[in-house]
Design an enzyme around this catalytic site. Structure first.
Site, PDB file in Angstrom:
ATOM      1  N   ASP A 351       0.858  -1.184   0.000  1.00  0.00           N
ATOM      2  CA  ASP A 351       0.000   0.000   0.000  1.00  0.00           C
ATOM      3  C   ASP A 351       0.894   1.234   0.000  1.00  0.00           C
ATOM      4  OD1 ASP A 351      -2.530  -0.812  -0.042  1.00  0.00           O
ATOM      5  OD2 ASP A 351      -2.973  -0.570   2.077  1.00  0.00           O
ATOM      6  N   ASN A 768      19.568 -39.856  11.070  1.00  0.00           N
ATOM      7  CA  ASN A 768      18.629 -40.958  10.847  1.00  0.00           C
ATOM      8  C   ASN A 768      19.147 -41.954   9.815  1.00  0.00           C
ATOM      9  OD1 ASN A 768      16.588 -38.539  11.688  1.00  0.00           O
ATOM     10  ND2 ASN A 768      15.917 -40.523  12.400  1.00  0.00           N
TER      11      ASN A 768
END
Length: 1001
Positions: A351, A768
């Site tokens: 704006d 992992n």
């Protein structure tokens, strides 16, 4: 009723078959109520708590974990002896993780207040209507108002529906419709039709919109639409139709989850199938079923090992820490995942008013007449410094400060500004800033009077509260305002009638001071003020004045100009008819022109630098405003969106021009344009849609109710701190200071957060991979279990979780805002990185298995079995000669597991150090650049010692305390991972990195 603004009042009344004086009959009210429904916005049906809970378990990884927990739970029932307690720990911990995750997810969803519900606050409770069943006006509930109702509104009222004005019962009718159109000043309304059926809301000057406020005046109107048919209702429907997309990171993690779940499933099945031949081994008591169950448990352990359970918690923590850092920079983040999305923002749609500019009108130029000699007219032009409402600034002539009190014309100009004015300044002690009380334009004049200080008032000793209106007060003590002739559309001016104050001994009579649009005021001037005299206004003088006004009103400045004039001998007060505004024009004649002031809503000082930062960072800034195109382009040039002399033909559009383009060209325009003027809220949503079709990540700012649909649609909706509740609840981020520069700071923070998240996600995944390799190797080689699920959970959640969280504190790269935005499609782990993490993961897995095997084969306190015995331990019985002299119980000893777990934890700590930078060596980026990481490594190791040395934890985790020799072995096996990663980083830096990246570093 469609396009009520384009129809005459008679057509509107005829459409509903209603009389302006009597209103609808009870029968008509009933029919219209059945046809159009109640005048209210329907509430959005939210999700039930149960639906929200179920949603949390839609993630594939979560489902795999849930399945693993259920299977572990069932298997735990079949455990015998002392294993029973430990067997239940694992499913219990997994369930706790899942429950905690679900609670956080549900809480976040519940906390995201509903923007549609926030719209309700703009619905008025009551309305005043004329109906045929009563002679006078009656107050009824606003929800019972129907189209066709004759409604009365007055100052202070909230408009109950969309209303076509029939008659204005006061001099003027001013409406504050900023919540709907974003206009910062109240709008003057009229009753004539607006013939353009495509007029934007700002131009529908004969309509009152539901939820807006009457700022001044009184009017009668007919209800055109109610409920969802109103402009605010359309906004509600747009918001309800907008689906929230997942952020780029959420999409990446979803993809990663799917890939991981497929890989896990394959590995689990493979491990189980590889070992079918071992199901009948003696260790299972010769029972095929027990053998199958045993390998099933290993497959479950694999699933637990492969899923980074700590990842959601670490991501949430990192984002939460990011939001705290952003809050310190005035960016309040409402939705955690959007913190990361900010990092890939490629377009910022901002704006103009209040974000790129200060939203504080300020006079920056003025002129008075210096000399008139025949047809030659010389002006005194001044510029004024200071761009806020603060009464601080200088008056300059030819860039040199002057004392305005030395110019008679400026003294009179200041007098008009102070008296022809209903506004004032107020010092807000809480915020420490000066604020307007009244209209923005008038407050700019009040501030100008304070800066000019024409009577040299001593203001140095005054407090800020007293300073606010000090100079205006002096002028108001000299002249007394008797009454005001309000502004009206036909004359485009307002005036005040003043008399000299009793205390003032000045030999002046009554005066009328006038201010208004230059063309209207100057047409009614017969004279111009030169010093203290007045001379006739001739054609050439008028042309000169109008030429300067035109120059100021166009070009680079596009100032809003006001002309100021005096009627030296106004009619006597008793001769004036003050209740007939049509006659005001005849009183404001025979005027003397005094001067002109030019004002604008100035750009914020820091915006130009921020726009340059965006350009360097490859981010396009688009300015979107309700202002006219000339003003918009001028501000764009001023702040650097456009160059001084840049051709902007295909880069700036009005809403109307944009609508007139064919769809394909509209899409193309969004690719090029940097300025949209005179736009409606629907344009904002359309612009976002087109930008998204180019895979742009869009940040959209807004503050009004009208901005909410676009804020919700954009990837990052940014509401203003001073904006409406609806805009805030529809957005992902709120700017506490309404400042564009804050957005740029937030984007920088978002980029830094993403870089750090990439590091810790990769860190956790490589861990992992190592665990999966470890379990796969033990199963494939037929070795005893090196790690059990409860140990894996401990590593994934606690020991890995702490360093991963600390990696979120890595300092940002120095060139972070010199790179283009990353593509939202960029994979988390690319080809080379995948190889790197497989290599590191492979080493982690092999080292862990190697540490367990070392205890069996070589440790002083170990059984010293040979490799063949170790890989065939399942066949160990008292009768088997191959295992002569070996106690078969030794293959279930806790020591090898302790060695394996200690190596895994130590390697992970080394890996955390490796993750300080993706490609920089630890020699260039030493560990102490992130002190949090060193602290977390110490804490993780302390927790590891805790489960080794503090009872009853070793029993729960099936561990045993290690001695010094064993710890030295752990370090020998673990530390080489740093060297391995340094080699891989060296290869990446010197042989694989883009030369452009190399140059930037």
């Amino acid at each position: 009723m469609e396009a009520a603004h384009a129809k005459t009042t008679e057509e509107c009344l005829a459409y509903f078959g209603v009389s302006e004086t009597t209103g609808l009959t009870p029968d008509q009210v009933k029919r219209n109520l059945e046809k159009y429904g109640l005048n209210e916005l329907p509430a959005e049906e939210g999700k039930t708590l149960w639906e929200l809970v179920i949603e949390q378990f839609e993630d594939l990884l979560v489902r795999i974990l849930l399945l693993a927990a259920c299977i572990s739970f069932v298997l735990a029932w079949f455990e015998e002896g002392e294993e029973t307690i430990t067997a239940f720990v694992e499913p219990f911990v997994i369930l706790l993780i899942l429950i905690a995750n679900a609670i956080v997810g549900v809480w976040q969803e519940r906390n995201a207040e509903n923007a549609i519900e926030a719209l309700k606050e703009y619905e008025p409770e009551m309305g005043k209507v004329y109906r045929a069943d009563r002679k006078s006006v009656q107050r009824i509930k606003a929800r019972d108002i129907v189209p066709g109702d004759i409604v009365e509104v007055a100052v202070g009222d909230k408009v109950p529906a969309d209303i076509r004005i029939l008659a204005i019962k006061s001099t003027t009718l001013r409406v504050d419709q900023s919540i709907l159109t974003g206009e910062s000043v109240s709008v003057i309304k009229h009753t004539e039709p607006v013939p353009d059926p495509r007029a934007v809301n700002q131009d529908k000057k004969n309509m009152l919109f539901s939820g807006t406020n009457i700022a001044a005046g009184k009017a009668l109107g007919i209800v055109a639409t109610t409920g969802v048919g109103t402009e605010i209702g359309k906004i509600r429907d747009q918001m309800a139709a907008t689906e929230q997309d997942k952020t780029p990171l959420q999409q990446k993690l979803d993809e990663f989850g799917e890939q991981l779940s497929k890989v896990i499933s394959l590995i689990c099945v493979a491990v189980w199938l590889i070992n079918i031949g071992h199901f009948n081994d003696p260790v299972h008591g010769g029972s095929w079923f027990r053998g199958a169950i045993y390998y099933f448990k290993i497959a479950v352990a694999l699933a637990v090992a492969a899923i980074p359970e700590g990842l959601p918690a670490v991501i949430t923590t990192c984002l939460a820490l990011g939001t705290r850092r952003m809050a310190k920079k005035n960016a309040i983040v409402r939705s955690l995942p959007s913190v990361e999305t900010l990092g890939c923002t490629s377009v910022i749609c901002s704006d103009k008013t209040g974000t790129l500019t200060t939203n504080q009108m300020s006079v920056c130029k003025m002129f008075i007449i210096d000399k008139v000699d025949g047809d030659i007219c010389l002006l005194n032009e001044f510029s004024i410094t200071g761009s806020t409402y603060a009464p601080e600034g200088e008056v300059l002539k030819n860039d040199k400060p002057v004392r305005p009190g030395q110019y008679d014309g400026l003294v009179e100009l200041a007098t008009i500004c102070a008296l022809c004015n209903d506004s004032s300044l107020d010092f807000n002690e809480a915020k420490g800033v000066y604020e307007k009380v009244g209209e923005a334009t008038e407050t700019a004049l009040t501030t100008l009077v304070e800066k000019m200080n024409v009577f040299n008032t001593d203001v140095r000793s005054l407090s800020k509260v007293e300073r606010a209106n000090a100079c205006n007060s002096v002028i108001r003590q000299l002249m007394k305002k008797e009454f005001t002739l309000e502004f009206s559309r036909d004359r485009k001016s307002m005036s005040v009638y003043c008399s000299p104050a009793k205390s003032s001994r000045a030999a002046v009579g009554n005066k009328m001071f006038v201010k208004g649009a230059p063309e209207g005021v100057i047409d009614r001037c017969n004279y111009v003020r030169v010093g203290t005299t007045r001379v006739p206004l001739t054609g050439p003088v008028k042309e000169k004045i109008m030429a300067v006004i035109k120059e100021w009103g166009t070009g680079r400045d596009t100032l809003r100009c006001l002309a100021l004039a005096t009627r030296d001998t106004p009619p006597k007060r008793e001769e004036m008819v003050l209740d007939d505004s049509a006659r005001f024009l005849e009183y404001e004649t025979d005027l003397t022109f005094v001067g002109v002031v030019g004002m604008l809503d100035p750009p914020r000082k820091e915006v130009t630098g921020s726009i340059q930062l965006c350009r360097d960072a490859g981010i396009r800034v688009i300015m979107i405003t309700g202002d006219n195109k000339g003003t918009a382009i001028a501000i764009c040039r001023r702040i650097g969106i456009f160059g001084e002399n840049e051709e902007v033909a295909d880069r700036a559009y009005t809403g109307r021009e944009f609508d007139d383009l064919p769809l394909a060209e509209q899409r193309e325009a969004c690719r090029r344009a940097c300025c949209f003027a005179r736009v409606e809220p629907s344009h904002k949503s359309k612009i976002v849609e087109y930008l998204q079709s180019y895979d742009e990540i869009t940040a959209m700012t807004g503050d009004g109710v009208n901005d909410a649909p676009a804020l919700k649609k954009a990837e990052i909706g940014i509401a203003m701190g001073s904006g409406t509740a609806v805009a805030k609840t529809a957005s992902e981020m709120v700017l506490a200071d309404d400042n564009f520069s804050t957005i740029v700071a937030a984007v920088e923070e978002g980029r830094a957060i993403y870089n750090n998240m990439k590091q810790f996600i990769r860190y956790l995944i490589s861990s992992n991979v190592g665990e999966v390799v470890c379990i796969f190797l033990t199963a494939a080689l037929g070795l005893p279990e090196a790690l059990i699920p409860v140990q894996l959970l401990w590593v994934n959640l606690v020991t890995d979780g702490l360093p991963a969280t600390a990696l979120g504190f890595n300092p940002p790269d120095l060139d972070i805002m010199d790179r283009p935005p990353r593509s939202p499609k960029e994979p988390l782990i690319s080809g080379w990185l995948f190889f790197r993490y497989m290599a590191i993961g492979g080493y982690v897995g092999a080292a862990t298995v190697g540490a367990a095997a070392w205890w069996f084969l070589y440790a002083e306190d170990g059984p010293h079995v040979n490799y063949s015995q170790l890989t065939h331990f399942m066949q160990c019985t008292e009768d088997n000669t191959h295992f002569e002299g070996i106690d078969c119980e030794v293959f279930e000893a806790p020591e090898p597991m302790t060695m394996a777990l200690s190596v895994l934890v130590t390697i992970e700590m080394c890996n955390a150090l490796n993750s300080l930078s993706e490609n920089q060596s630890l020699l260039r980026m030493p560990p102490w650049v992130n002190i949090w990481l060193l602290g977390s490594i110490c804490l993780s190791m302390s927790l590891h010692f805790l489960i080794l040395y503090v009872d009853p934890l070793p029993m729960i985790f099936k561990l045993r305390a290690l001695d010094l020799t064993q710890w030295l072995m752990v370090l020998k096996i673990s530390l080489p991972v740093i060297g391995l990663d340094e080699i891989l980083k060296f290869v990446a830096r010197n042989y694989l990195e883009d030369p452009e990246d190399e140059r930037r570093k």
